[in-house]
Write an enzyme that holds these catalytic residues in place. Structure first.
Site, PDB file in Angstrom:
ATOM      1  N   ASN A 143       0.801  -1.218   0.000  1.00  0.00           N
ATOM      2  CA  ASN A 143       0.000   0.000   0.000  1.00  0.00           C
ATOM      3  C   ASN A 143       0.840   1.277   0.000  1.00  0.00           C
ATOM      4  OD1 ASN A 143      -2.513   1.691   0.696  1.00  0.00           O
ATOM      5  ND2 ASN A 143      -1.198   2.032   2.485  1.00  0.00           N
ATOM      6  N   TYR A 162       3.192   9.190 -11.769  1.00  0.00           N
ATOM      7  CA  TYR A 162       2.327   8.441 -10.851  1.00  0.00           C
ATOM      8  C   TYR A 162       1.482   7.432 -11.627  1.00  0.00           C
ATOM      9  CZ  TYR A 162      -0.948   7.603  -7.001  1.00  0.00           C
ATOM     10  OH  TYR A 162      -1.720   7.019  -6.013  1.00  0.00           O
ATOM     11  N   ALA A 198       2.158   6.102 -14.513  1.00  0.00           N
ATOM     12  CA  ALA A 198       3.033   5.058 -15.042  1.00  0.00           C
ATOM     13  C   ALA A 198       3.359   4.021 -13.982  1.00  0.00           C
ATOM     14  CB  ALA A 198       4.319   5.682 -15.579  1.00  0.00           C
ATOM     15  N   LYS A 226       1.669   3.323 -11.161  1.00  0.00           N
ATOM     16  CA  LYS A 226       0.490   2.579 -10.701  1.00  0.00           C
ATOM     17  C   LYS A 226      -0.039   1.643 -11.789  1.00  0.00           C
ATOM     18  CE  LYS A 226       0.111   4.022  -6.466  1.00  0.00           C
ATOM     19  NZ  LYS A 226       0.203   3.093  -5.316  1.00  0.00           N
TER      20      LYS A 226
END
Length: 268
Positions: free
Chosen positions: A89, A154, A156, A158
């Protein structure tokens, strides 16, 4: 999966979605170890969770380092006696035009959001295999499904995490380790505090508790994915596949306002 009694590690567990998920899983009878970089925040989070009558452990570690990942797995062995569920996470974000984001920040986002969960999962697999009924749960983002301007790196990282999840799920099929991908939308967490974009720009914030409950339900049912955002998100994802130019035009009309609203969005 029967969550009661499961041994669960949650990276980025001292705040936001990670903390809310820890609380939800503890209420369902899990044994939880939360991981955070900040010793004070991790201790405070563990204390708050313990005050609710549950036993929770905390490890201070940076998932982006070899030493941090080793400490996480050592903590799982020491405190939990093994590992049944790994929740990747922890993450970071820096919004803005690509040419304004320095190379070190780009590398940091890649390290934390993508490389760290890949390497931690790789190192955790022997312990997960010992469980015989294990799950890797990767928390991606709705931006992995529909790329937004000013979130290029971000998005890319995720999206990379999401495809890693999908490929690993198929690689581990019938081997005692299931893989789930979660796609939260805008969530009311500390990561979003310096993002000034509102619902008119596509950033409606959902309570972290709601996201956590949905993820916990997905874990219980061994879903393949958990996508937040309701019918509006479903429609946007479908449109992005069938008529991406329509979304290009929609974002073009919002670009100036969106760039201004997210110019200070940084949580690294």
């Amino acid at each position: 999966m029967q969550i009661n009694g499961k041994r669960i590690v949650i990276t980025g567990g001292s705040s936001g979605i990670g903390y809310a998920l820890a609380r939800s899983l503890l209420a369902r009878g899990a044994h939880v170890l939360i991981v955070g970089r900040d010793a004070d925040k991790a201790a405070q989070a563990a204390r708050r969770l313990s005050d609710e009558g549950r036993t929770v452990h905390a490890v201070v570690a940076d998932v982006a380092t070899d030493a941090g990942r080793a400490a996480i797995l050592a903590g799982a062995r020491h405190h939990l006696g093994g590992l049944d569920v790994l929740v990747n996470n922890a993450g970071g974000v820096r919004a803005g035009r690509l040419e304004t984001i320095d190379a070190d920040t780009i590398r940091q986002m890649i390290d934390v959001n993508l490389l760290a969960p890949i390497l931690l999962t790789r190192q955790a697999l022997p312990m997960l295999r010992e469980s015989g009924d294990a799950v890797v749960l990767n928390v991606a983002s709705a931006i992995a499904l529909v790329g937004m301007p000013f979130y290029t790196i971000y998005a890319a990282t995720k999206a990379g995490l999401a495809r890693f999840s999908e490929a690993l799920r198929r690689e581990l099929k019938h081997e005692g380790v299931h893989v789930i991908t979660a796609y939260p939308g805008g969530t009311d967490t500390p990561m979003m505090r310096n993002n000034r974009a509102g619902p008119d720009l596509g950033f409606s914030l959902e309570p972290a508790t709601d996201v956590a409950e949905a993820i916990a339900d997905g874990l219980a049912t061994e879903a393949f994915e958990v996508i937040r955002g309701g019918p509006a998100r479903t429609e946007m994802v479908a449109l992005n596949r069938t008529d991406p130019g329509a979304l290009d035009a929609r974002f073009a009309g919002l670009k100036a306002a969106l760039e201004e609203a997210v110019s200070d969005h940084s949580a690294m």
